[in-house]
Scaffold this active site. Structure first.
Site, PDB file in Angstrom:
ATOM      1  N   GLU A   1     -39.463  77.312  30.985  1.00 47.11           N
ATOM      2  CA  GLU A   1     -38.387  77.590  30.032  1.00 47.11           C
ATOM      3  C   GLU A   1     -37.367  76.453  30.104  1.00 47.11           C
ATOM      4  O   GLU A   1     -37.060  75.947  31.174  1.00 47.11           O
ATOM      5  CB  GLU A   1     -37.722  78.917  30.407  1.00 47.11           C
ATOM      6  CG  GLU A   1     -36.482  79.273  29.603  1.00 47.11           C
ATOM      7  CD  GLU A   1     -35.825  80.570  30.085  1.00 47.11           C
ATOM      8  OE1 GLU A   1     -34.884  81.026  29.426  1.00 47.11           O
ATOM      9  OE2 GLU A   1     -36.253  81.107  31.129  1.00 47.11           O
TER      10      GLU A   1
ATOM     11  N   LYS B   1     -37.107  83.898  22.375  1.00 47.22           N
ATOM     12  CA  LYS B   1     -36.866  84.908  23.411  1.00 47.22           C
ATOM     13  C   LYS B   1     -36.186  86.138  22.820  1.00 47.22           C
ATOM     14  O   LYS B   1     -35.163  86.049  22.138  1.00 47.22           O
ATOM     15  CB  LYS B   1     -36.011  84.302  24.523  1.00 47.22           C
ATOM     16  CG  LYS B   1     -35.842  85.196  25.746  1.00 47.22           C
ATOM     17  CD  LYS B   1     -35.096  84.419  26.833  1.00 47.22           C
ATOM     18  CE  LYS B   1     -34.940  85.219  28.113  1.00 47.22           C
ATOM     19  NZ  LYS B   1     -34.234  84.423  29.150  1.00 47.22           N
TER      20      LYS B   1
ATOM     21  N   CYS C   1     -39.283  84.396  30.257  1.00 45.65           N
ATOM     22  CA  CYS C   1     -38.490  84.906  31.372  1.00 45.65           C
ATOM     23  C   CYS C   1     -38.288  86.430  31.321  1.00 45.65           C
ATOM     24  O   CYS C   1     -39.206  87.184  31.592  1.00 45.65           O
ATOM     25  CB  CYS C   1     -37.160  84.161  31.396  1.00 45.65           C
ATOM     26  SG  CYS C   1     -36.318  84.143  33.008  1.00 45.65           S
TER      27      CYS C   1
END
Length: 285
Positions: A43, A116, A148
């Site tokens: 990321e 995300k 994540c």
């Protein structure tokens, strides 16, 4: 038997794009020399993550916003050549919006992009939120991506698996614990959660799982590294531990999925109509 050699990266990236591309180029070269066909970088590897999860630091404007069709992604495409390369970046969504995104490319162009969805702590002060999970076809197989905190929600990986993902790829900037951190990062409780989510998401969906993560430190954050490749049974095939490196594994993906799902098929044996909230709304994922 057709095997796929794949790798997940644990490495330190920062604000300087030129330095980030130099690191990425070195890692791609190393992976290519080792026969890797699918490579996952962390990321925010293009431009760095946030200095703090309490919002921007006063002296930091945050990562540079890059257009999906801009020169930086084209540079990543040129770097990838015959490999499938996945990398996190801050996406310029237009009209002043910014997304924490991950892109999948080959030398032929962009294959997939994910924004995300789930934002921890104050990340929503820096990024807008994505609104979907989807899988897409690549020369390395059908892939689903997440970023994540997305992996903390079973629905994320399940949505990708139901969309036919054979390989789940999660890229992270996952730090150690904010309170009462362990002096030994390998024993940190947030690292244990990071590893547990990776194994659980692979096992519950019976898919191959690549997990890349930032390493080292950035601002107030100390990242847990722990890049890994996990098989559809939840077993770790390769792991960098808390140090920088490449976790490399080779697997016949189709055969691994078939073997894992032969007797107990978690996707096949679902009973979606029984998964309801108190409102009576069915949970189809």
């Amino acid at each position: 038997m057709s095997t796929l050699r794949m790798a997940a990266v644990a490495a330190e990236f920062g604000r300087d794009l030129e330095e980030d591309f130099a690191i990425a180029e070195r890692l791609v070269k190393q992976a290519r020399e080792d026969g890797v066909r699918l490579l996952a970088l962390p990321e925010a590897c293009l431009g760095g993550y946030l200095l703090s999860l309490d919002g921007y630091a006063d002296h930091d404007a945050g990562p540079p916003a890059l257009a999906l069709d801009g020169p930086e992604i084209r540079r990543l495409i040129a770097l990838a050549r015959d490999m499938v390369v996945i990398a996190g970046y801050c996406e310029d969504g237009g009209d002043g919006t910014r997304y924490n995104s991950v892109v999948c490319v080959t030398g032929d162009g962009v294959l997939g992009n994910h924004r995300k969805v789930h934002q921890p702590l104050s990340e929503d002060a820096s990024y807008s939120s994505g609104d979907r999970f989807h899988a897409f076809d690549t020369p390395a197989g059908r892939i689903g991506m997440m970023i994540c905190y997305d992996k903390a929600f079973p629905e994320s990986a399940r949505a990708l698996a139901l969309d036919g993902a054979e390989i789940g790829v999660v890229v992270s900037a996952w730090p150690g614990a904010r309170t009462n951190p362990s002096a030994d990062l390998a024993e940190d409780r947030w690292k244990r959660r990071f590893d547990l989510f990776d194994r659980a998401r692979a096992l519950e969906n019976q898919i191959v799982w690549l997990s890349a993560n930032q390493a080292g430190t950035f601002g107030t954050l100390r990242f847990v590294g722990s890049a890994k490749v996990v098989d559809p049974g939840g077993e770790i095939l390769a792991d960098t531990g808390v140090e920088p490196g490449l976790a490399i594994a080779e697997l016949d993906v189709a055969r691994a999925l078939e073997t894992a799902r032969r007797s107990m098929g978690h996707l096949r044996d679902r009973r979606p109509r029984t998964y309801t909230y108190d409102t009576g709304e069915a949970v189809t994922a």
